[in-house]
Design an enzyme around this catalytic site. Structure first.
Site, PDB file in Angstrom:
ATOM      1  N   GLY A  46      24.543 -21.858  -0.127  1.00  0.00           N
ATOM      2  CA  GLY A  46      24.477 -21.664  -1.571  1.00  0.00           C
ATOM      3  C   GLY A  46      25.544 -20.762  -2.162  1.00  0.00           C
ATOM      4  N   ASP A 101      23.573 -16.364  -3.409  1.00  0.00           N
ATOM      5  CA  ASP A 101      23.450 -17.140  -4.645  1.00  0.00           C
ATOM      6  C   ASP A 101      22.330 -16.598  -5.528  1.00  0.00           C
ATOM      7  OD1 ASP A 101      21.415 -17.934  -2.891  1.00  0.00           O
ATOM      8  OD2 ASP A 101      21.964 -20.048  -2.887  1.00  0.00           O
ATOM      9  N   ASP A 104      15.216 -14.035  -4.661  1.00  0.00           N
ATOM     10  CA  ASP A 104      13.927 -14.461  -5.200  1.00  0.00           C
ATOM     11  C   ASP A 104      12.843 -13.546  -4.609  1.00  0.00           C
ATOM     12  OD1 ASP A 104      11.831 -15.872  -6.281  1.00  0.00           O
ATOM     13  OD2 ASP A 104      12.091 -17.668  -5.061  1.00  0.00           O
ATOM     14  N   LYS A 131      16.102 -13.417  -9.536  1.00  0.00           N
ATOM     15  CA  LYS A 131      14.790 -13.818 -10.051  1.00  0.00           C
ATOM     16  C   LYS A 131      13.833 -12.679  -9.727  1.00  0.00           C
ATOM     17  CE  LYS A 131      14.194 -18.576  -9.189  1.00  0.00           C
ATOM     18  NZ  LYS A 131      13.565 -19.674  -8.425  1.00  0.00           N
ATOM     19  N   PHE A 152      13.207 -23.111 -11.481  1.00  0.00           N
ATOM     20  CA  PHE A 152      13.952 -23.614 -10.332  1.00  0.00           C
ATOM     21  C   PHE A 152      15.300 -24.138 -10.811  1.00  0.00           C
ATOM     22  CE2 PHE A 152      15.239 -26.286  -6.852  1.00  0.00           C
ATOM     23  CZ  PHE A 152      14.902 -25.485  -5.771  1.00  0.00           C
ATOM     24  N   VAL A 153      16.364 -23.558 -10.263  1.00  0.00           N
ATOM     25  CA  VAL A 153      17.702 -23.938 -10.724  1.00  0.00           C
ATOM     26  C   VAL A 153      18.439 -24.772  -9.680  1.00  0.00           C
ATOM     27  CG1 VAL A 153      17.963 -21.954 -12.257  1.00  0.00           C
ATOM     28  CG2 VAL A 153      18.723 -21.766  -9.880  1.00  0.00           C
ATOM     29  N   ASP A 159      20.669 -25.958  -4.564  1.00  0.00           N
ATOM     30  CA  ASP A 159      20.271 -27.330  -4.252  1.00  0.00           C
ATOM     31  C   ASP A 159      18.788 -27.539  -4.455  1.00  0.00           C
ATOM     32  OD1 ASP A 159      19.499 -25.735  -1.874  1.00  0.00           O
ATOM     33  OD2 ASP A 159      18.975 -27.686  -1.036  1.00  0.00           O
ATOM     34  N   ARG A 165      24.497 -29.364  -5.337  1.00  0.00           N
ATOM     35  CA  ARG A 165      25.279 -28.146  -5.085  1.00  0.00           C
ATOM     36  C   ARG A 165      26.668 -28.201  -5.708  1.00  0.00           C
ATOM     37  NH1 ARG A 165      22.810 -24.998  -0.974  1.00  0.00           N
ATOM     38  NH2 ARG A 165      21.765 -26.159   0.670  1.00  0.00           N
TER      39      ARG A 165
HETATM   40  P1  IMP Z   1      14.398 -15.123  -0.893  1.00  0.00           P
HETATM   41  O1  IMP Z   1      14.920 -14.031  -1.806  1.00  0.00           O
HETATM   42  O2  IMP Z   1      14.298 -14.704   0.539  1.00  0.00           O
HETATM   43  O3  IMP Z   1      13.123 -15.729  -1.423  1.00  0.00           O
HETATM   44  O4  IMP Z   1      15.423 -16.288  -0.756  1.00  0.00           O
HETATM   45  C1  IMP Z   1      16.175 -16.762  -1.725  1.00  0.00           C
HETATM   46  C2  IMP Z   1      16.668 -18.114  -1.247  1.00  0.00           C
HETATM   47  O5  IMP Z   1      15.787 -19.136  -1.711  1.00  0.00           O
HETATM   48  C3  IMP Z   1      18.009 -18.386  -1.865  1.00  0.00           C
HETATM   49  O6  IMP Z   1      19.050 -18.019  -0.999  1.00  0.00           O
HETATM   50  C4  IMP Z   1      17.949 -19.866  -2.151  1.00  0.00           C
HETATM   51  O7  IMP Z   1      18.453 -20.573  -1.037  1.00  0.00           O
HETATM   52  C5  IMP Z   1      16.489 -20.198  -2.312  1.00  0.00           C
HETATM   53  N1  IMP Z   1      16.122 -20.290  -3.751  1.00  0.00           N
HETATM   54  C6  IMP Z   1      15.343 -19.439  -4.450  1.00  0.00           C
HETATM   55  N2  IMP Z   1      15.211 -19.848  -5.732  1.00  0.00           N
HETATM   56  C7  IMP Z   1      15.928 -20.981  -5.839  1.00  0.00           C
HETATM   57  C8  IMP Z   1      16.181 -21.894  -6.949  1.00  0.00           C
HETATM   58  O8  IMP Z   1      15.730 -21.723  -8.097  1.00  0.00           O
HETATM   59  N3  IMP Z   1      16.965 -22.968  -6.667  1.00  0.00           N
HETATM   60  C9  IMP Z   1      17.481 -23.203  -5.432  1.00  0.00           C
HETATM   61  N4  IMP Z   1      17.284 -22.377  -4.383  1.00  0.00           N
HETATM   62  C10 IMP Z   1      16.501 -21.284  -4.584  1.00  0.00           C
HETATM   63 MG    MG Z   2      20.617 -19.036  -0.178  1.00  0.00          MG
END
Ligand code: IMP
Ligand code: MG
Length: 180
Positions: A46, A101, A104, A131, A152-153, A159, A165
């Protein structure tokens, strides 16, 4: 292959705004490091469009490295992060800037930061999108492009099922096109 007509809710961030965000981030990052060297570590896949565009705006040379993570998918969703591709580099005593990228839940980055700190690196993190409402694990990002709500983006590295992507902007998918 997915045709993109009618499946986006809206364009959340257009290319012009992305360029503006990246210019500001590049300035913030270079001001922070000053004359100190740092290297960038991108989280595949990403990070790619963002990392390339961001680092082109630095007024210096930076080395680029890449790692890859996956979320462990067992019968129970533990949210455990696995390192699918590691760095082939001794980071002890080095300044590394992780390029993500989106943050979350915070699981990926807290895992990665802890890992590289345990290897002796000084770690900072830049993310294109944050986020914040999605946090499960507390995690503060050093450099943030833009905070977004819980949508969700796709596009510009993001992706859905490996699609979208390549697009030069970030859009939100219509609800009927995804389940999660
Ligand atoms: P987390 O912070 O461990 O939950 O991981 C974040 C990962 O989840 C990112 O690196 C993305 O690959 C994926 N992700 C989270 N939100 C989105 C979204 O809105 N679109 C696409 N991928 C997302
Ligand atoms: Mg990622």
């Amino acid at each position: 292959m997915k045709k993109i007509n009618n499946i986006f809710d809206k364009i959340l961030i257009n290319h012009k705004e992305l360029t503006k965000l990246e210019k500001r981030l590049a300035r913030e990052i270079e001001n922070y490091y000053g004359d100190n060297q740092f290297l960038v570590v991108g989280v595949l896949k990403g990070c790619l469009p963002f990392l390339i565009s961001l680092t082109q705006k630095f007024k210096r040379s930076v080395q680029q490295y890449f790692i890859k993570t996956t979320t462990f998918k067992g019968t129970v969703n533990t949210g455990k992060i696995l390192l699918e591709q590691d760095l082939n580099l001794d980071v002890n005593g080095k300044n590394i800037l992780i390029v993500e990228d989106i943050v979350d839940s915070g699981r990926t980055l807290s895992y990665l930061k802890e890992l590289f700190v345990s290897r002796g690196a000084n770690v900072k993190v830049v993310t294109l999108l944050d986020k914040k409402v999605g946090r499960v694990v507390p995690f503060d990002v050093d450099f943030i492009g833009k905070e977004i709500p819980d949508v969700f983006v796709v596009g510009y590295g993001f992706d859905y099922d490996e699609e979208f992507r390549n697009l030069p902007y970030i859009a939100t998918l219509k609800k009927e096109y995804y389940t999660r």
